[in-house]
Motif scaffolding. Structure first.
Motif, short mmCIF file in Angstrom:
data_model
loop_
_atom_site.label_atom_id
_atom_site.label_comp_id
_atom_site.label_asym_id
_atom_site.label_seq_id
_atom_site.Cartn_x
_atom_site.Cartn_y
_atom_site.Cartn_z
N MET A 1 64.99 29.35 53.59
CA MET A 1 63.68 29.83 54.03
C MET A 1 63.60 31.34 53.81
O MET A 1 64.61 32.04 53.86
CB MET A 1 63.45 29.50 55.50
N TYR A 2 62.38 31.81 53.57
CA TYR A 2 62.16 33.26 53.45
C TYR A 2 60.74 33.57 53.91
O TYR A 2 59.90 32.68 54.07
CB TYR A 2 62.39 33.75 52.02
N GLU A 3 60.47 34.85 54.16
CA GLU A 3 59.16 35.28 54.65
C GLU A 3 58.33 35.84 53.50
O GLU A 3 58.81 36.62 52.69
CB GLU A 3 59.32 36.35 55.73
N ARG A 4 57.08 35.44 53.46
CA ARG A 4 56.16 35.86 52.40
C ARG A 4 54.93 36.50 53.03
O ARG A 4 54.26 35.88 53.86
CB ARG A 4 55.76 34.65 51.55
N ARG A 5 54.68 37.76 52.69
CA ARG A 5 53.54 38.49 53.25
C ARG A 5 52.39 38.46 52.25
O ARG A 5 52.59 38.73 51.05
CB ARG A 5 53.91 39.94 53.58
N LEU A 6 51.20 38.17 52.74
CA LEU A 6 50.03 38.03 51.89
C LEU A 6 48.92 38.96 52.36
O LEU A 6 48.85 39.33 53.54
CB LEU A 6 49.51 36.58 51.91
N ALA A 7 48.06 39.33 51.42
CA ALA A 7 46.84 40.07 51.75
C ALA A 7 45.72 39.05 51.94
O ALA A 7 45.54 38.16 51.11
CB ALA A 7 46.49 41.05 50.64
N ASP A 8 44.96 39.20 53.04
CA ASP A 8 43.91 38.24 53.35
C ASP A 8 42.62 38.96 53.66
O ASP A 8 42.58 40.20 53.78
CB ASP A 8 44.35 37.36 54.53
N GLN A 9 41.55 38.20 53.83
CA GLN A 9 40.26 38.77 54.18
C GLN A 9 40.30 39.36 55.59
O GLN A 9 41.04 38.87 56.45
CB GLN A 9 39.17 37.69 54.13
N PRO A 10 39.53 40.39 55.85
CA PRO A 10 39.53 41.01 57.18
C PRO A 10 38.92 40.09 58.24
O PRO A 10 38.11 39.20 57.94
CB PRO A 10 38.70 42.27 56.98
N LEU A 11 39.26 40.35 59.46
CA LEU A 11 38.74 39.60 60.59
C LEU A 11 38.44 40.58 61.72
O LEU A 11 39.34 41.29 62.19
CB LEU A 11 39.76 38.54 61.07
N GLY A 12 37.16 40.64 62.09
CA GLY A 12 36.77 41.55 63.16
C GLY A 12 37.00 43.01 62.82
O GLY A 12 37.30 43.81 63.71
N GLY A 13 36.90 43.36 61.55
CA GLY A 13 37.11 44.73 61.14
C GLY A 13 38.57 45.11 60.98
O GLY A 13 38.87 46.26 60.65
N ARG A 14 39.48 44.19 61.24
CA ARG A 14 40.91 44.47 61.10
C ARG A 14 41.46 43.80 59.85
O ARG A 14 41.02 42.74 59.44
CB ARG A 14 41.69 43.96 62.32
N ARG B 1 48.30 37.58 47.37
CA ARG B 1 47.09 37.54 48.20
C ARG B 1 46.63 36.09 48.34
O ARG B 1 46.96 35.26 47.48
CB ARG B 1 45.98 38.41 47.58
N THR B 2 45.88 35.83 49.38
CA THR B 2 45.41 34.47 49.60
C THR B 2 44.36 34.11 48.56
O THR B 2 43.78 34.97 47.89
CB THR B 2 44.82 34.32 51.00
#
Length: 542
Positions: free
Chosen positions: A59-72, A109-110
């Motif tokens: 197993m490994y961790e994968r970080r993705l860029a996603d659409q903002p939510l609530g300005g964050r 990215r997603t």
């Protein structure tokens, strides 16, 4: 830190199109929302052999860029499992799981963000898209945006029955490509990197069910269609036919400028010191005709081009070789080889710039005969009436009037060949009363122009009313009684007779294709002319 556990409501809010996720934790900072998430699917399919596997390798961790939510800014931290492939015949040993609707192979990215970047790239391009993305919470460089656009698959196309084909320019006068569209849906279906017969024929061979081909009269497309789609109905575009006829009418008007000038000079003898109204004085000046630089430079250039082209032709050079040597277009070289020098010079003499003195000579002659012999005063008068030339030119011309060496200008302005052609090709009901009177005067002065006008009106009616069956009778009249340029147009139609008949009979046309060519020009300008063919093809088809 807020622990959500296995509650589906949260991830249904963030990723409503994704199934089978487990949200372990959510961490909120000032401007970042980090979500720990994992997939609950029990097994994956090997991308190489398609075999299902449930044995976890690591197993490994994968970080993705996603659409903002609530300005964050949202940063999913996806825990990815790598599975063994249990197929002994497969060369692949392990395979990482992908979450459908969320991740894709080799992407950071997603898929939702990827769709946003693709939409930006298709709308405004890469460079402008990167500037727009700075104001959106999905920052990306132009290379990232264009990379996402390149990932777009070709749109699904149905079986094409009515094909539209035309050329477009990568670089005008040098390199061309081919655009093909489905005329029934008016959507592009493919772009080809050139316009050669072999390339177009190879594409047609892959689509054997085409029934109708709408095209212009380019020989490349007709040869390719005859080779690979002999049973398809070829339709020559009506607009291109009318445009070719208009060029023949314009050449006729150029060739008969002497008739029009002679007719304009026929008038009653001038009365000494006759008084004209303001309207009559304005009529002497006539409307401005935006054209080209002064005549002397144009005529010298025309003569030199004529000498150079014929010199090389007499030594056995081909038209293409002469065009490359002199840096001219092949059509220009052919025009100089097939047209008399006097006709070319007559066409060049008609080119007059906006502020040139020739337009004001009838006015100056009338005022001089009326007693106004002061050059400075005459200069001020025509300056108020739109003259933008120098005072020296006016002074020199007044001096020729004093010496009696000035050429007598016609008392009535002569319409340009382009304007006469416009009047002839336009529907008579669309002309104003003044335009109709001027056209009737021109046609009465030149029998050849009158014959060209009658033939042009008949052909326009054939195209407008789709009476292609009457073309044979029109062809006979054009070849027997038409002026030489119209006879050449009629003879040229015989080389593509069936397509011309179909174009004047059937309702199909190349209008939708010309719209796509205009759209390609817009995309190329938006891309600053630096888009590769693959990217241009994606932008056009998507």
């Amino acid at each position: 830190m807020l622990f959500v556990g296995d509650e589906p409501g949260f991830w249904n809010l963030v990723w409503p199109e994704v199934e089978g996720l487990v949200v372990d934790a959510v961490e909120v900072t000032d401007d970042v929302l980090q979500i720990d998430v994992r997939s609950r699917q029990p097994s994956v399919e090997c991308p190489a052999c398609g075999a299902a596997s449930s044995r976890v390798h690591s197993m490994y961790e994968r970080r993705l860029a996603d659409q903002p939510l609530g300005g964050r800014r949202v940063v999913p931290r996806l825990r990815v499992r790598r599975f063994f492939c249990d197929n002994d015949r497969c060369d692949r040993r392990t395979a990482a799981e992908q979450v459908a609707g969320l991740t894709a192979l080799h992407r950071r990215r997603t898929q939702a963000v990827a769709r946003v970047l693709q939409a930006i790239g298709l709308a405004v391009g890469g460079r402008a898209g990167s500037r727009l993305a700075e104001y959106l919470p999905v920052r990306a460089t132009r290379d990232v945006i264009l990379g996402e656009v390149r990932r777009l698959p070709d749109p699904a196309t149905t079986e094409v029955k009515v094909l539209g084909i035309d050329e477009f320019a990568f670089r005008k006068g040098s390199t061309y490509g081919t655009v093909l569209i489905d005329v029934e849906t008016r959507r592009p279906i493919d772009l080809l990197p050139d316009r050669t017969v072999d390339t177009v024929a190879a594409w047609l061979a892959e689509h054997p069910n085409i029934e109708v081909i709408c095209r212009d009269r380019c020989s490349t497309f007709s040869q390719a269609a005859n080779r690979e789609a002999p049973d398809a109905i070829q339709v020559a575009d009506r607009w291109h036919l009318l445009h070719s006829l208009a060029r023949a009418v314009e050449r006729t008007a150029h060739a008969h400028r002497a008739c029009l000038r002679k007719d304009a000079e026929v008038d009653e003898p001038d009365k000494p010191r006759e008084v004209l109204t303001t309207t009559e004085l304005a009529a002497l000046i006539g409307p401005p005709e935006p054209d080209d630089p002064p005549n002397s430079q144009i005529l010298a250039r025309v003569r030199q081009w004529h000498v150079d082209i014929h010199y090389l032709r007499d030594r056995g050079w081909t038209i293409s070789a002469i065009a490359r040597r002199l840096g001219r277009d092949r059509k220009t070289v052919r025009h100089y080889l097939t047209t008399d020098l006097d006709q070319i010079l007559a066409s060049a003499r008609d080119r007059r710039p906006n502020g040139h003195l020739n337009r004001f000579k009838p006015y100056l002659q009338h005022r001089f005969r009326s007693g106004a012999t002061n050059a400075a005063a005459l200069f001020r008068e025509i300056r108020e009436r739109g003259y933008r030339g120098s005072r020296v030119a006016v002074t020199k011309y007044v001096a020729t009037l004093r010496d009696g060496t000035a050429t007598i200008e016609p008392k009535r302005a002569i319409p340009s060949p382009r304007r006469i052609t416009t009047w002839i090709m336009r529907h008579p009901n669309a002309l104003t009363a003044e335009q109709r009177d001027q056209l009737n005067r021109v046609l009465a002065a030149c029998p050849d122009l009158a014959a060209a006008s009658d033939l042009a009106h008949e052909f326009s009616a054939l195209a407008r009313e789709r009476r292609g069956t009457d073309l044979t009778a029109w062809m006979t009249r054009a070849l027997d009684h038409g002026p030489p340029p119209v006879q050449g147009f009629a003879a040229f139609l015989q080389n593509d007779w069936d397509a011309v008949i179909n174009g004047l009979t059937l309702h199909w046309s190349s209008g939708a294709i010309e719209g796509q060519v205009t759209r390609i020009k817009l995309i190329k300008r938006r891309s600053y002319g630096r888009a590769s063919f693959a990217l241009l093809r994606t932008l056009v088809l998507a």
